[in-house]
Design an enzyme around this catalytic site. Structure first.
Site, PDB file in Angstrom:
ATOM      1  N   HIS A   1      44.748 -67.429  -9.580  1.00  0.00           N
ATOM      2  CA  HIS A   1      44.645 -67.515 -11.037  1.00  0.00           C
ATOM      3  C   HIS A   1      45.968 -67.186 -11.727  1.00  0.00           C
ATOM      4  CE1 HIS A   1      43.848 -63.083 -10.928  1.00  0.00           C
ATOM      5  NE2 HIS A   1      44.379 -63.119 -12.141  1.00  0.00           N
TER       6      HIS A   1
ATOM      7  N   SER B   1      47.661 -58.586 -11.965  1.00  0.00           N
ATOM      8  CA  SER B   1      47.088 -59.586 -11.069  1.00  0.00           C
ATOM      9  C   SER B   1      48.123 -60.095 -10.085  1.00  0.00           C
ATOM     10  CB  SER B   1      46.558 -60.773 -11.861  1.00  0.00           C
ATOM     11  OG  SER B   1      45.376 -60.437 -12.517  1.00  0.00           O
TER      12      SER B   1
ATOM     13  N   ASP C   1      40.661 -66.328  -4.394  1.00  0.00           N
ATOM     14  CA  ASP C   1      41.715 -66.144  -5.397  1.00  0.00           C
ATOM     15  C   ASP C   1      43.031 -65.794  -4.699  1.00  0.00           C
ATOM     16  OD1 ASP C   1      42.965 -65.930  -7.820  1.00  0.00           O
ATOM     17  OD2 ASP C   1      42.114 -63.974  -8.327  1.00  0.00           O
TER      18      ASP C   1
END
Length: 260
Positions: free
Chosen positions: A65, A206, A110
């Site tokens: 992402h 992230s 992910d």
């Protein structure tokens, strides 16, 4: 309420879950300048939006992402304001995803592998982190880091990366708080945090690493917003379960399939 912790244009997931591409460290301290030689910063324009991990001189591992156009990768960075003399910059030559559709809404896919446009050189502040040789154990103390938000409620971002120690928990601890998302009973996802709250990754973190007992075990993926709430730990993509895919891609087998 949970929301994707990246930039607004990444809300293609059409979920209100907190994907930590824009997350920062809550409850930690400034990292020592010498403890994160493998940590990279992902930029677009002038905005640092994700972290990543250098796994050899030519490859970076991060979250799917975190994919954006015009990514720039900074290596050897500590302070955003005062550059290290040995900082290096690269751009992606190729990007690889575990699912060809880039459909990382399956929660445990992910992961993105980036091949750099040219190899980097090891230096005082740059060196790769090895892939894990064994899976992590629940109960392990893990360390995570990033330039993400350092406040769960305010848009406060640090100049240097922050580091925090958290615990590796049972996956169910990440699944149970969110029955509305119908998360799978089993997953190639790690759950880590402090059940009483106060320590967590957050917006901007992230893609960064989760290091357990000295081994690179996880990639910061998603969590609650506000960050660091009691009984709402964060989820990390499990690196060990993707070793075959990673090693095959690096070896040139670009048709390698992900684990089921």
């Amino acid at each position: 309420m949970v929301l994707i912790k990246v930039l607004a244009n990444l809300l293609i997931l059409q979920l209100s879950y907190a994907q930590k591409s824009s997350e920062l460290i809550i409850g930690g301290d400034e990292c020592n300048i010498n403890e994160h030689r493998f940590l990279v910063a992902l930029y677009t324009s002038r905005t640092l939006f994700c972290g990543g991990t250098l796994i050899n001189q030519e490859w970076v591992l991060t979250a799917a992402h975190c994919n954006m156009e015009d990514i720039q990768i900074k290596l050897g960075m500590h302070s955003k304001k005062v550059p290290n003399e040995d900082e290096q910059k690269r751009v992606p030559k190729e990007k690889f995803f575990c699912l060809s559709s880039k459909n990382y809404t399956l929660w445990d896919k992910d992961i993105m592998l980036i091949r750099l446009d040219s190899p980097v050189k090891n230096s005082a502040h740059i060196a790769p982190l090895s892939l894990p040789s064994s899976p992590p154990s629940v109960g392990s103390v893990c360390r995570t880091m990033g330039w993400g938000r350092i406040s769960s409620t305010k848009e406060t971002y640090p100049d240097v990366p922050h580091c925090v120690n958290i615990n590796l928990l049972e996956y169910e601890m990440c699944r149970a708080p969110y029955p509305e998302f119908e998360l799978p009973a089993t997953s190639r996802t790690l759950c880590a945090g402090i059940l009483e709250g106060g320590k967590d990754t957050c917006v901007g973190d992230s893609g960064g690493p989760l290091i357990c007992n000295g081994q690179f075990q996880g990639i910061a993926s998603w969590g609650d917003d506000p960050c660091a709430q009691p009984h709402k730990p964060a989820a990390y993509t499990k690196v060990f379960d993707h070793l075959d895919w990673i090693e095959n891609i690096i070896a040139g087998n670009t048709d390698a399939s992900c684990p089921p």
